[in-house]
Design a protein around this motif. Sequence first.
Motif, PDB file in Angstrom:
ATOM      1  N   MET A 129       0.839  -1.201   0.000  1.00  0.00           N
ATOM      2  CA  MET A 129       0.000   0.000   0.000  1.00  0.00           C
ATOM      3  C   MET A 129       0.878   1.256   0.000  1.00  0.00           C
ATOM      4  N   LYS A 130       0.383   2.273  -0.655  1.00  0.00           N
ATOM      5  CA  LYS A 130       1.143   3.519  -0.690  1.00  0.00           C
ATOM      6  C   LYS A 130       0.284   4.687  -0.234  1.00  0.00           C
ATOM      7  N   LEU A 131       0.951   5.688   0.298  1.00  0.00           N
ATOM      8  CA  LEU A 131       0.244   6.843   0.836  1.00  0.00           C
ATOM      9  C   LEU A 131       0.199   7.967  -0.194  1.00  0.00           C
ATOM     10  N   GLU A 132      -0.765   8.845  -0.007  1.00  0.00           N
ATOM     11  CA  GLU A 132      -0.878  10.015  -0.879  1.00  0.00           C
ATOM     12  C   GLU A 132       0.007  11.109  -0.263  1.00  0.00           C
ATOM     13  N   ARG A 133       0.848  11.725  -1.083  1.00  0.00           N
ATOM     14  CA  ARG A 133       1.910  12.590  -0.555  1.00  0.00           C
ATOM     15  C   ARG A 133       1.389  13.811   0.213  1.00  0.00           C
ATOM     16  N   ARG A 134       0.372  14.458  -0.322  1.00  0.00           N
ATOM     17  CA  ARG A 134      -0.123  15.681   0.334  1.00  0.00           C
ATOM     18  C   ARG A 134      -0.712  15.371   1.711  1.00  0.00           C
ATOM     19  N   ALA A 135      -1.463  14.276   1.754  1.00  0.00           N
ATOM     20  CA  ALA A 135      -2.069  13.867   3.032  1.00  0.00           C
ATOM     21  C   ALA A 135      -0.972  13.443   4.010  1.00  0.00           C
ATOM     22  N   ALA A 136       0.074  12.794   3.482  1.00  0.00           N
ATOM     23  CA  ALA A 136       1.176  12.353   4.346  1.00  0.00           C
ATOM     24  C   ALA A 136       1.890  13.564   4.951  1.00  0.00           C
ATOM     25  N   MET A 137       2.160  14.561   4.119  1.00  0.00           N
ATOM     26  CA  MET A 137       2.836  15.767   4.624  1.00  0.00           C
ATOM     27  C   MET A 137       1.948  16.473   5.652  1.00  0.00           C
ATOM     28  N   ALA A 138       0.660  16.567   5.346  1.00  0.00           N
ATOM     29  CA  ALA A 138      -0.266  17.245   6.264  1.00  0.00           C
ATOM     30  C   ALA A 138      -0.299  16.533   7.614  1.00  0.00           C
ATOM     31  N   THR A 139      -0.248  15.205   7.598  1.00  0.00           N
ATOM     32  CA  THR A 139      -0.253  14.445   8.858  1.00  0.00           C
ATOM     33  C   THR A 139       1.018  14.720   9.657  1.00  0.00           C
ATOM     34  N   LEU A 140       2.147  14.731   8.972  1.00  0.00           N
ATOM     35  CA  LEU A 140       3.422  14.943   9.679  1.00  0.00           C
ATOM     36  C   LEU A 140       3.522  16.344  10.276  1.00  0.00           C
ATOM     37  N   LEU A 141       2.933  17.331   9.581  1.00  0.00           N
ATOM     38  CA  LEU A 141       3.095  18.722  10.024  1.00  0.00           C
ATOM     39  C   LEU A 141       1.914  19.250  10.829  1.00  0.00           C
ATOM     40  N   ALA A 142       0.883  18.424  11.020  1.00  0.00           N
ATOM     41  CA  ALA A 142      -0.297  18.881  11.761  1.00  0.00           C
ATOM     42  C   ALA A 142       0.089  19.263  13.188  1.00  0.00           C
ATOM     43  N   GLY A 143      -0.328  20.456  13.626  1.00  0.00           N
ATOM     44  CA  GLY A 143      -0.008  20.935  14.970  1.00  0.00           C
ATOM     45  C   GLY A 143       1.482  20.917  15.229  1.00  0.00           C
ATOM     46  N   ARG A 144       2.255  21.382  14.268  1.00  0.00           N
ATOM     47  CA  ARG A 144       3.715  21.203  14.270  1.00  0.00           C
ATOM     48  C   ARG A 144       4.413  21.831  15.471  1.00  0.00           C
ATOM     49  N   GLY A 145       3.864  22.905  15.986  1.00  0.00           N
ATOM     50  CA  GLY A 145       4.512  23.544  17.140  1.00  0.00           C
ATOM     51  C   GLY A 145       5.645  24.460  16.703  1.00  0.00           C
ATOM     52  N   ASP A 146       5.892  25.485  17.506  1.00  0.00           N
ATOM     53  CA  ASP A 146       6.908  26.487  17.174  1.00  0.00           C
ATOM     54  C   ASP A 146       8.317  25.922  17.174  1.00  0.00           C
ATOM     55  N   ASP A 147       8.512  24.776  17.802  1.00  0.00           N
ATOM     56  CA  ASP A 147       9.877  24.258  17.912  1.00  0.00           C
ATOM     57  C   ASP A 147      10.226  23.291  16.775  1.00  0.00           C
ATOM     58  N   LEU A 148       9.331  23.127  15.804  1.00  0.00           N
ATOM     59  CA  LEU A 148       9.669  22.251  14.672  1.00  0.00           C
ATOM     60  C   LEU A 148      10.126  23.091  13.481  1.00  0.00           C
ATOM     61  N   THR A 196       0.918   7.712  11.218  1.00  0.00           N
ATOM     62  CA  THR A 196       0.491   8.298  12.492  1.00  0.00           C
ATOM     63  C   THR A 196       1.566   8.071  13.561  1.00  0.00           C
ATOM     64  N   ASP A 197       2.122   6.880  13.533  1.00  0.00           N
ATOM     65  CA  ASP A 197       3.194   6.553  14.472  1.00  0.00           C
ATOM     66  C   ASP A 197       4.428   7.430  14.223  1.00  0.00           C
ATOM     67  N   LEU A 198       4.744   7.640  12.952  1.00  0.00           N
ATOM     68  CA  LEU A 198       5.893   8.489  12.609  1.00  0.00           C
ATOM     69  C   LEU A 198       5.666   9.923  13.081  1.00  0.00           C
ATOM     70  N   ALA A 199       4.453  10.437  12.885  1.00  0.00           N
ATOM     71  CA  ALA A 199       4.126  11.805  13.321  1.00  0.00           C
ATOM     72  C   ALA A 199       4.298  11.924  14.836  1.00  0.00           C
ATOM     73  N   ARG A 200       3.897  10.866  15.537  1.00  0.00           N
ATOM     74  CA  ARG A 200       4.035  10.859  17.001  1.00  0.00           C
ATOM     75  C   ARG A 200       5.522  10.845  17.391  1.00  0.00           C
ATOM     76  N   ARG A 201       6.290  10.031  16.695  1.00  0.00           N
ATOM     77  CA  ARG A 201       7.738   9.957  16.983  1.00  0.00           C
ATOM     78  C   ARG A 201       8.442  11.278  16.673  1.00  0.00           C
ATOM     79  N   LEU A 202       7.978  11.947  15.635  1.00  0.00           N
ATOM     80  CA  LEU A 202       8.571  13.241  15.279  1.00  0.00           C
ATOM     81  C   LEU A 202       8.305  14.272  16.378  1.00  0.00           C
ATOM     82  N   LYS A 203       7.130  14.224  16.942  1.00  0.00           N
ATOM     83  CA  LYS A 203       6.787  15.168  18.027  1.00  0.00           C
ATOM     84  C   LYS A 203       7.642  14.929  19.267  1.00  0.00           C
ATOM     85  N   ALA A 204       8.026  13.669  19.479  1.00  0.00           N
ATOM     86  CA  ALA A 204       8.794  13.310  20.682  1.00  0.00           C
ATOM     87  C   ALA A 204      10.241  12.977  20.325  1.00  0.00           C
TER      88      ALA A 204
END
Lengths: 174, 191
Positions: free
Chosen positions: B1-20, B143-151
């Motif tokens: 299975m493959k992900l759609e790029r725009r949705a993937a980027m949006a997931t990674l950057l959602a609520g990115r925070g000032d420190d990202l 989703t797991d990657l986005a969580r790991r990026l936040k932490a």
Amino acid sequence: MSAQAANWPDRLFETLKRGGIRQVGYVPDAGHARLIERCRADDEIRDVALTTEEEGVALAAGAWLGGERAALLMQSSGLGNCINMMSLARTCRFPLLMFITMRGEWEEFNPWQVPMGSIVDPVLKLCEAEVYRVQKPDEVASTAERAVQQVFGGERIAAVILSQQLIGKKVWTK
Amino acid sequence: MKLERRAAMATLLAGRGDDLLVVPGLGSTTWDAMAAGDDDRTFHLWGAMGGAAMIGLGLALAQPKRRVAVITGDGEMLMGLGSLATIGIQRPPNLAIIVFDNGVYGETGMQPSHTQGGVDLIGVAKGCGIESCFEVHDQEGLTDLARRLKALRQTMFARVLISADEPPRVLPLRDGVALKERFRAALGIRA
């Protein structure tokens, strides 16, 4: 060369320290060996060994984005590896401070060093870099200081060329 | 299975925070980052192919209290493969390299990249000493990657499998000086 003259790499290191350089990217090079050793031993300077010199151009841009000053050490052959990446510094006006040890210009045993060594100056000028050539040991630190001011004061590109006469010829027999 | 790029980027950057701090690679990942919402803390690239990861390294070393995400394409990463070796030596804890891998050079006509031919970017990153590596091919992994990026607490490398489509370009500012200055200003760095 007197002992005082021979320690120009130490005085160059002190100039970089005074200039607030915090990241030093380099591809290992005999002419820069002492300077690299000093950087590696210093707690305030992050020494970053590179696989190719163009990485250092990008490293310096990232450092400046984050508010730090970087310097890039290379041999003349490495300049050719940087050319396209220098678009980054030129387009965005990132400060780029390079120290280039020369090969292929004086008592060079290895003819393979000559093609790149012979075009270092014009290549730098085409890339809009300020070029400062140093022949004498006692001119290294003052020239470096001027380059530091140029680069970080005005977000410019500058290269200090350390001539092969200054470095000394490579010894091929052991 | 493959992900759609725009949705993937949006997931990674959602609520990115000032420190990202984000460095997308030239071309598609820069359009993706722009589509996800422009931010002064994104340094969009229009050139410097092969340099995104090293810009991220210099930035991560200079800003140890902030997180840095380089989000680039497979072609851009392949041009700077040596930088993974350099990063593997430095290993700043606040640096994540995320490669959107669609196996093609989308900007130039969908020619196959080396990853389509079998080059394993995760294997390269691991071989370079980056221990924290993730292969992402579904929503759960993303989703797991986005969580790991936040932490983020150690140098991380991820390969996100995306489909080879070409959504409409969303172009950021082209002025490199302005991109640099807004980024530094957002970090409170004085000229």
